[in-house]
Structures are given as structure tokens and as C-alpha cells.
Design a protein around this motif. Structure first.
Motif, short mmCIF file in Angstrom:
data_model
loop_
_atom_site.label_atom_id
_atom_site.label_comp_id
_atom_site.label_asym_id
_atom_site.label_seq_id
_atom_site.Cartn_x
_atom_site.Cartn_y
_atom_site.Cartn_z
N THR A 44 0.99 -1.11 0.41
CA THR A 44 0.13 -0.39 -0.24
C THR A 44 1.29 1.44 0.12
OG1 THR A 44 0.12 0.05 2.08
CG2 THR A 44 -1.93 -0.84 1.66
N HIS A 45 1.89 1.30 0.27
CA HIS A 45 3.00 2.38 0.85
C HIS A 45 4.47 2.24 -0.15
CE1 HIS A 45 -0.29 3.75 3.21
NE2 HIS A 45 0.22 4.69 3.37
N SER A 61 7.84 9.70 0.02
CA SER A 61 7.13 7.69 0.46
C SER A 61 5.83 8.81 0.58
CB SER A 61 7.64 7.81 2.86
OG SER A 61 7.23 9.29 3.30
N GLY A 62 5.05 7.89 -0.05
CA GLY A 62 3.88 7.58 -0.31
C GLY A 62 2.68 6.32 -0.01
N THR A 63 1.71 6.68 -0.91
CA THR A 63 0.64 5.34 -0.98
C THR A 63 1.23 4.92 -2.90
OG1 THR A 63 -1.06 7.00 -1.78
CG2 THR A 63 -1.07 6.72 0.46
N THR A 65 -0.99 3.38 -6.13
CA THR A 65 -2.52 3.19 -5.87
C THR A 65 -2.45 2.49 -7.65
OG1 THR A 65 -3.12 5.14 -4.82
CG2 THR A 65 -4.36 4.11 -6.92
N ASN A 67 -3.11 -0.34 -5.02
CA ASN A 67 -2.00 -1.87 -4.39
C ASN A 67 -1.94 -2.68 -5.09
OD1 ASN A 67 -4.52 -0.76 -1.46
ND2 ASN A 67 -2.93 0.74 -2.61
N ILE A 84 2.02 6.81 -7.58
CA ILE A 84 2.22 6.83 -6.43
C ILE A 84 2.39 8.60 -5.72
CG2 ILE A 84 4.43 6.56 -5.01
CD1 ILE A 84 5.47 4.96 -7.78
N THR A 87 2.99 11.84 0.39
CA THR A 87 2.28 12.44 1.63
C THR A 87 3.50 13.86 2.00
OG1 THR A 87 2.80 10.73 3.34
CG2 THR A 87 0.80 10.19 1.43
#
Length: 87
Positions: A44-45, A61-63, A65, A67, A84, A87
Motif C-alpha cells: 500500500t506504500h 514516501s507515500g501511497t 495506487t 495497491n 505514487i 504524502t
């Protein structure tokens, strides 16, 4: 690390490695990680650091999508359509 056989993959931190739009990036080419040999998880990250091994400084760093579901025999991959978001 969320599955056995995980390893970092080197990607150029440049336009050759990433396509950047606002605070979101996508790989310029598919990034394939080693196939899972055991374990299951959902990725997920992400993080982008300065080295391919050991304790290192994380730059971003981040999420991730969408997943990525990982289980034995699956080769996780970030594709050029993977977004990506920092955040």
C-alpha cells in the motif's frame, strides 16, 4: 518488507526513471520486484531512498495506487499506470 524474497530495485531518480505530475509520480518504465517465494500481503506504500541496501535516508514516501496483492509466485510490479502520491 512484506513477503519473502523482497529486494529493493534501483531506479534512476530522473526523468528517465519517473514521470512527475504535481505531487504524484509514475514509473517511466515498469519496475519489477523479485517474485514472492512465501508470505502474503498487500503493498500500500512505498519509499524512495538513496541506496539499494542497508539503512538509508528516505527521500520520498507515500501511497501506491492501485495497491498490489502479493502471494507466493506473484512478481510484484509498479507499472507506468501506477500512481505514487507523496504524502
Amino acid at each position: 518488507r512484506s513477503y519473502t524474497s523482497y529486494a529493493r530495485v534501483a531506479v534512476a531518480r530522473s526523468a528517465g526513471g519517473w514521470t512527475v505530475t504535481s505531487n504524484s509520480v509514475s514509473p517511466a518504465a515498469n519496475i519489477s520486484f523479485p517474485a514472492a517465494t512465501g508470505g502474503t500481503n498487500t503493498i500500500t506504500h512505498f519509499s524512495v531512498g538513496v541506496a539499494v541496501s542497508g539503512a538509508t535516508k528516505i527521500l520520498y514516501s507515500g501511497t501506491v495506487t492501485p495497491n498490489i496483492s502479493v502471494s507466493s509466485g506473484v512478481t510484484p510490479q509498479l507499472t507506468t499506470s501506477t500512481a505514487i502520491t507523496e504524502t
